[in-house]
Enzyme design. Structure first.
Site, PDB file in Angstrom:
ATOM      1  N   ASP A   1       0.839  -1.196   0.000  1.00 39.92           N
ATOM      2  CA  ASP A   1       0.000   0.000   0.000  1.00 39.92           C
ATOM      3  C   ASP A   1       0.870   1.240   0.000  1.00 39.92           C
ATOM      4  O   ASP A   1       2.094   1.164  -0.176  1.00 39.92           O
ATOM      5  CB  ASP A   1      -0.910  -0.022   1.260  1.00 39.92           C
ATOM      6  CG  ASP A   1      -2.238   0.632   1.001  1.00 39.92           C
ATOM      7  OD1 ASP A   1      -2.252   1.860   0.775  1.00 39.92           O
ATOM      8  OD2 ASP A   1      -3.268  -0.064   1.012  1.00 39.92           O
TER       9      ASP A   1
ATOM     10  N   HIS B   1      -4.605   6.393   3.373  1.00 34.50           N
ATOM     11  CA  HIS B   1      -5.122   5.131   2.832  1.00 34.50           C
ATOM     12  C   HIS B   1      -4.445   3.932   3.477  1.00 34.50           C
ATOM     13  O   HIS B   1      -5.112   3.031   4.011  1.00 34.50           O
ATOM     14  CB  HIS B   1      -4.942   5.110   1.312  1.00 34.50           C
ATOM     15  CG  HIS B   1      -5.507   3.891   0.653  1.00 34.50           C
ATOM     16  ND1 HIS B   1      -4.812   2.712   0.527  1.00 34.50           N
ATOM     17  CD2 HIS B   1      -6.718   3.668   0.082  1.00 34.50           C
ATOM     18  CE1 HIS B   1      -5.563   1.819  -0.092  1.00 34.50           C
ATOM     19  NE2 HIS B   1      -6.730   2.377  -0.378  1.00 34.50           N
TER      20      HIS B   1
ATOM     21  N   ASN C   1     -13.793   0.691  -7.843  1.00 36.67           N
ATOM     22  CA  ASN C   1     -14.882   1.563  -7.395  1.00 36.67           C
ATOM     23  C   ASN C   1     -15.594   2.322  -8.510  1.00 36.67           C
ATOM     24  O   ASN C   1     -16.133   3.390  -8.283  1.00 36.67           O
ATOM     25  CB  ASN C   1     -14.327   2.595  -6.401  1.00 36.67           C
ATOM     26  CG  ASN C   1     -13.636   1.940  -5.231  1.00 36.67           C
ATOM     27  OD1 ASN C   1     -14.068   0.892  -4.767  1.00 36.67           O
ATOM     28  ND2 ASN C   1     -12.553   2.542  -4.768  1.00 36.67           N
TER      29      ASN C   1
ATOM     30  N   SER D   1     -11.259  -0.756  -1.245  1.00 28.45           N
ATOM     31  CA  SER D   1      -9.987  -0.805  -0.507  1.00 28.45           C
ATOM     32  C   SER D   1     -10.179  -1.284   0.913  1.00 28.45           C
ATOM     33  O   SER D   1      -9.326  -1.997   1.455  1.00 28.45           O
ATOM     34  CB  SER D   1      -9.365   0.596  -0.428  1.00 28.45           C
ATOM     35  OG  SER D   1      -8.526   0.845  -1.525  1.00 28.45           O
TER      36      SER D   1
END
Lengths: 752, 166
Positions: A154, A195, A295, A357
């Protein structure tokens, strides 16, 4: 004014106190009744539990005292108080009234059965998604094993966040030195972002550390899973992932012994042969890979979710419907919450975000829980179980269990973890007779058992899945916990304990013996002589006579009226409950230190009987009015056993219709002036005559002695009140039958 | 020195001549972003927004679009900016800066924008596209900005277009 009216007035008074603004916060719950039983389900995923309808547990706020009209059953050192629900007041009405009263910090139903772990993290209440995936129930199996490593590919993570990294609690759920930050060419987090920090927190934020949130596999005041961070951010910008290093990160994670790889990113392109090869390599080395579908509401999946070896996770909203943005279609495995997901943010902060996510780390976390209880699972095992245990969501049709929008359904943590948990128990005697052999069964290949005991007066000799426990102390009542730990690859996977009890050779039930206990549960000193108080029959006093350990019932046992069917809990009492039963009430018997209980009834059968097959029995005897035809003593014998066979316990109960209590609807007055001397009867009725005069109606009195019911003991026909001299009558229970105007009435009285 | 010169050249680089203060009805203005310094500055600011830092709109609602700001002075520009970078120079005597943010998937970006004047008001059409790059699978605040000839508009209606649909 009756007692019920007083309670209702009290409840009304509590309602008036509503203006006090600080109330006990009620949990969201659903009550349902099935037959005679009340069940409760909580929003946080707790399973259904049987509710004890006559007990409510409360905790007072500081400097508050409990109203004297409420009856306290028991208290503990932590300030929790069990209250008796007033007669004929519904338990739900009682709870709701107490909840609205500012005096109480906590008001809870009393439940029998499983209670889920509920962490004390202050923002746990904001993590709605954990309940939707039924996670708290899964925590009863495990909260994560630090030997299970999850790689998070990530952005850079803020691993100084106290809810993930080292805080005041001196432990962390992340091992930053094992990972690597490809963007910065270091294993330091140079530019942590929200995130990655949120993803890491969903997986492994420390649970039950009083701050922030609880991660899916964040331990419980102890270290949970181990997160290994891989920074795969791109120089293009904070949103971008550098796919050129993803294969390197995957291979490095495999080398570091990672079992799960979390990939909360995706690409519209699917041509990444280098990453394909790395994913297949990881899969073949026992690594489970999880990725986000994307998404954009596409009917196809982003890469690497589209890779055949990757678990593809879509998103749902709070209503368990596919999130409007969640990509779907061929290859979708299942869904997890992905809208308004609350968790850790950079700079020690917390906040919400949305996207597939954040569904992914929930799946990775649950996979880690599965591996925590069963580390030999393969990636295919994990994927198969996760799919098969999904909750089918309403509003979607499934073909062969799969739907185009939500795949196999919603992630169900409890179902998945329980499906792979290695269930085993210690088999052996609960009560030790100097030595005993214990064993565990159904242990899969590759695991071993380590035995231990926590009391130095017990020794344990291990022999694989068996062990021999020997009591080495001076024979006395003593308790030990025998533990069988399941080990794999050098670490403990789980432990199961069994409490074992050593009784002295002269077995004696510690802390209790036959005797009279007052309504406060005060126990007499051991060996004391007891005198039944003269006013024992007074309803204002409640006494209980406990007969234990094969005691015979004394011939001079005198009926005692019990208003409250619940005994105070006595910790060292092998059994607690009541010994004398006032019909019409639900009776719960709970065995302690016992392996089983059975119950038999002599004479009157219960209206309702339920047993969990172990150490909880509940039953209800008929109303007194319905057993008047068989007045007398009815012995309910509870036979509680221990596997050890050293000692059995018998507890006797008597079903005793209430003396002096009116039975049924009638107009007869019956005065027990003094049952040892005389009894006054008045059953006079008057008939209206045409001339306006009243004429007495004849009535008939018959009295039968309980122990000699074949013969009429006394009878008379009269139109007047009647006083019967009983001074010469033997002590016994006498049943009085009255017939007046064709109506039969019955009472009984006790001659002392 | 070169940078200062280039900043001074901004007016010259803009091809749209300003002949009056106001907003002609139905005139379509395209943002002029042909300035490297501004590009660099706003790219950094956009990353700040995505990364959780606060260069613009620190009090924004986390899951909603941010209404655009119409900036016509250095003072307004400074007031809107909460970051640590030095602000680029814009000749607000001739230009209006419009900045806002969209709450969109991280895969989305504003490919094109056009401002349609309607007297005192204007409509800002934002045309979204999806990147081919790999991105985090979350939602972000996508910062958009545009330099327009000096406008005296009071409000802006934002319309988003994705795949040709509003």
């Amino acid at each position: 004014m009756g007692k019920n009216e007083i309670y209702r007035i009290f409840l009304s008074s509590l309602m008036i106190l509503l203006f006090l603004s600080v109330n006990a916060q009620p949990e969201r719950r659903v009550l349902s009744r099935e037959g005679e039983r009340l069940f409760i389900s909580y929003d946080n995923g707790k399973s259904y539990s049987l509710v004890n309808e006559r007990v409510v547990t409360v905790k007072l706020r500081a400097n508050k005292t409990i109203d004297s009209s409420l009856k306290i059953l028991r208290t503990n050192r932590l300030g929790y108080i069990d209250l008796s629900v007033p007669e004929k007041i519904d338990v739900t009405e009682f709870v709701e009234t107490l909840e609205k009263n500012a005096f109480f910090e906590i008001v809870k139903y009393a439940v029998f059965g499983e209670v889920c772990l509920s962490p004390n993290d202050i923002c746990f209440i904001s993590q709605w998604y954990l309940s939707n995936i039924n996670l708290p129930s899964a925590w009863n199996f495990t909260t994560g094993n630090p030997n299970i490593k999850i790689a998070v590919l990530d952005q850079e993570i803020d691993w100084n966040h106290p809810d993930i990294g080292m805080g005041n609690d001196d432990y962390k759920n992340i091992n930053s030195t094992l990972g690597y930050n490809y963007k910065e060419g270091t294993n330091q987090s140079v530019n942590p972002l929200d995130h990655g920090t949120l993803v890491a927190g969903i997986i492994g934020a420390k649970a039950n550390n009083t701050i922030g949130i609880a991660g899916v596999t964040g331990g419980f005041g102890t270290q949970g899973v181990t997160i290994i961070p891989y920074g795969v951010g791109s120089y293009l910008g904070d949103r971008y992932v550098d796919m050129s290093v993803v294969d390197d990160a995957i291979l490095d994670a495999v080398d570091k012994g990672v079992k799960i790889i979390n990939m909360s990113f995706g690409s519209n392109s699917s041509y990444y042969p280098d990453i394909d090869a790395a994913i297949e390599y990881a899969h073949n080395h026992g690594v489970t890979l999880v990725a986000a579908t994307g998404n954009d509401n596409f009917s196809w999946l982003l890469y690497p979710a589209s890779n055949q070896y990757t678990i593809a996770v879509g998103a749902t909203d709070q209503n368990n419907q596919r999130a409007s943005f969640s990509n779907y279609g061929v290859g979708l495995d299942f869904v997890a919450p992905g809208v308004n997901i609350y968790g850790t943010k950079i700079n020690n902060d917390y906040g919400s975000d949305s996207g597939t996510s954040f569904a992914v780390p929930q799946v990775s976390g649950v996979a880690a829980l599965m591996l925590s209880v069963n580390p030999t699972l393969t990636p295919d095992n994990i994927r198969s179980v996760l799919r098969s245990t999904c909750t089918k969501l309403s509003g979607y049709s499934y073909t062969s269990g799969w739907n185009n929008e939500v795949g196999y359904g919603l992630l169900n943590a409890y179902a998945a973890v329980s499906a792979v948990d290695i269930g085993y128990n210690i088999v052996g005697k609960a009560v030790l007779c100097d030595t005993a052999t214990y064993s565990v069964t159904d242990i899969p290949a590759g695991y071993s058992i380590t035995w231990s005991v926590d009391n130095n007066n017990f020794s344990v000799t291990s022999n694989g899945n068996q062990c021999l426990v020997t009591y080495t102390g001076i024979p006395q009542y003593e308790i030990a916990n025998l533990t069988a730990s399941l080990t794999w690859n050098g670490y403990t996977v789980k432990s199961v304990s069994k409490r074992i009890v050593m009784h002295g050779t002269d077995m004696y039930l510690e802390g209790i013996q036959s005797g009279i206990y007052d309504e406060n549960g005060n126990m007499p000193a051991v060996g004391a002589t007891f005198t039944i108080p003269a006013n024992q029959g007074d309803r204002s006093m409640a006494y209980r006579q406990i007969l234990m350990n094969r005691d015979s019932i004394p011939l001079d046992t005198i009926p005692v009226i019990i208003d409250d069917p619940y005994l105070p809990y006595v910790p060292d009492n092998p059994m607690y409950g009541i010994t004398e039963i006032y019909g019409g009430a639900d009776i719960y018997l709970v065995g302690d230190r016992l392996d089983g209980m059975s119950i038999s009834f002599s004479g009157e059968e219960p209206e309702y009987l339920s047993s969990d097959g172990g150490t909880v029995i509940s039953f209800r005897m008929p109303e007194v009015s319905r057993i008047t035809s068989k007045l007398g003593y009815y012995y309910v014998v509870l036979h509680a056993t221990s596997e050890g066979g050293c000692h059995d316990f018998d507890l006797y109960f008597k079903v005793i219709p209430v003396a002096g209590e009116a039975i049924g609807d009638h107009e007869i007055s019956l005065f027990f002036t003094d049952s040892s001397v005389r009894v006054d009867f008045d059953a006079m009725e008057w008939e209206d005559l045409p001339n306006g005069m009243l004429q007495p109606i004849p009535w008939y009195l018959r009295i039968i002695r309980m122990s000699n019911s074949a013969q009429m003991h006394y009878s008379v026909n009269t139109t007047d009140s009647k006083t019967v001299d009983t001074s010469s009558w033997p002590a016994d229970i006498y049943i009085v039958h009255v017939n007046s105007s064709g109506n039969n009435y019955t009472k009984k009285f006790l001659k002392q | 020195m070169n940078r200062k010169l280039r900043m001074l050249m901004i007016p010259l680089q803009l091809l749209i001549a300003i002949v009056f203060m106001g907003c002609n009805e139905d005139v379509v203005y395209e943002s002029n972003s042909d300035n490297e310094l501004l590009e660099i500055f706003f790219k950094k600011a956009s990353n700040d927004l995505i990364g959780g830092r606060m260069s613009f709109f620190p009090n924004r609602t986390w899951d909603a679009d941010v209404s655009p700001l119409i900036i016509n002075s250095d003072k307004d520009f400074h007031s809107a900016y909460y970051g640590k970078e030095q602000l680029p120079t814009i000749d607000f005597s001739q230009y209006t800066l419009i900045i806002g943010a969209l709450y969109v998937p991280a895969s989305n970006y504003v490919k094109k924008q056009e401002l349609i004047c309607n007297g005192a008001d204007a409509t800002l059409n934002l045309f979204l596209d999806i990147t081919d790059q790999a991105v985090t699978a979350n939602f972000i605040h996508e910062l958009y900005w545009g330099i327009y000839p000096k406008l005296s508009i009071r409000s802006i209606i934002v319309k988003k277009y994705k795949n040709g649909k509003e």
